[in-house]
Design an enzyme around this catalytic site. Structure first.
Site, mmCIF file in Angstrom:
data_model
loop_
_atom_site.group_PDB
_atom_site.id
_atom_site.type_symbol
_atom_site.label_atom_id
_atom_site.label_comp_id
_atom_site.label_asym_id
_atom_site.label_seq_id
_atom_site.Cartn_x
_atom_site.Cartn_y
_atom_site.Cartn_z
ATOM 1 N N HIS A 125 66.091 173.137 3.303
ATOM 2 C CA HIS A 125 67.202 172.749 2.436
ATOM 3 C C HIS A 125 67.610 173.866 1.481
ATOM 4 C CE1 HIS A 125 63.631 171.801 -0.049
ATOM 5 N NE2 HIS A 125 64.412 172.137 -1.075
ATOM 6 N N CYS A 130 63.765 159.444 7.043
ATOM 7 C CA CYS A 130 64.485 159.755 5.810
ATOM 8 C C CYS A 130 65.530 158.678 5.535
ATOM 9 C CB CYS A 130 65.161 161.123 5.916
ATOM 10 S SG CYS A 130 65.829 161.738 4.353
ATOM 11 N N TYR A 166 70.150 169.754 -0.608
ATOM 12 C CA TYR A 166 70.865 169.290 0.584
ATOM 13 C C TYR A 166 70.412 170.129 1.773
ATOM 14 C CZ TYR A 166 74.087 166.799 -2.514
ATOM 15 O OH TYR A 166 74.628 165.954 -3.461
ATOM 16 N N THR A 167 70.259 169.485 2.907
ATOM 17 C CA THR A 167 69.872 170.197 4.121
ATOM 18 C C THR A 167 71.121 170.639 4.874
ATOM 19 O OG1 THR A 167 67.891 168.834 4.322
ATOM 20 C CG2 THR A 167 68.570 170.065 6.266
#
Length: 242
Positions: free
Chosen positions: A47, A216, A63-64
């Site tokens: 990320h 997730c 954020y990835t």
């Protein structure tokens, strides 16, 4: 051929927002420009951190990147707008041509080639975003890996990248996708309600030494499903929380 520049920095750096692409009614993909011979130095699932100042207060959020690892000239973040999310609202208010401060990449619960031959993904809502680059990587590289995705959302309109996943399921015999909706339309033929142990048992690869599961989503969902996965026989080290 020029050497590829691999970017990784702990210092927030301004990146130009080059393109915006709507994915759903409240989710956009943001494309940030890099030099033509540069890429982010990361593995699928790692990320970056977006930094912003909102109402005079410094805020940040990881954020990835959803873009394919190794892509030259840009990277992308796929982000859902939350009214209570300071950084997501900040991003959604940006316009093409503006810059956003981003640091990283940083290591997370990522994919490493060879770590498994059977991979399950269980995602709730925007919990899909860490998994996008992993799925894209394995399919693009045509790795000998079987993939199963269980993707839970509230409504059909909330399914991020639905067309891409359904096309992948048609074109790649090693990719399987099962959607679960809390509010399904009439005639819906897949999962309804919450993700259950029976759904996990049916739509994920069975536990084994060559199986991992990425999980997730909202914390209550992750807590419940992590317990369900362990009860089904998946060892703790095989459950990866990006």
């Amino acid at each position: 051929m020029a050497d590829v520049i691999r970017i990784k920095t702990k210092t927030p750096t301004p990146y130009l927002l080059a393109e915006l692409r709507p994915e759903t009614h409240d989710t956009k993909t943001f494309r940030f420009a890099l030099p033509a011979d540069a890429t982010l130095d990361l593995l699928p699932g790692d990320h970056v951190t977006v930094h912003a100042t909102v109402n005079g207060k410094a805020v940040k959020r990881p954020y990835t990147p959803s873009s394919l690892v190794g892509t030259l000239g840009f990277f992308e973040l796929t982000v859902k707008r939350y009214e209570t999310g300071a950084v997501s609202k900040y991003l959604h208010d940006r316009r093409v041509g503006e810059t956003v401060e981003i640091s990283g990449p940083y290591a997370g619960g990522h994919w490493v080639d060879g770590m498994a031959t059977r991979v399950g993904f269980v995602a709730g809502g925007t919990g899909i975003t860490p998994m996008i680059s992993i799925i894209r990587w394995i399919l693009a590289k045509r790795l000998p890996v079987e993939l199963w995705l269980v993707f839970a959302n509230k409504t059909e309109a909330d399914i991020i990248l639905r067309e891409e996943f359904e096309q992948a399921a048609r074109e790649h015999l090693n990719f399987h996708c099962y959607h679960v909706l809390g509010q399904p339309p009439t005639g819906w033929s897949m999962g309804v309600g919450r993700v259950t142990p029976d759904m996990l048992r049916t739509h994920l690869p069975p536990p084994g030494s060559d199986t991992v599961v990425f999980l997730c989503g909202p914390p209550p969902m992750v807590d419940a499903l992590e317990g369900n996965l362990k009860a089904l026989g998946y060892p703790e080290q095989a459950i990866i929380l990006p």
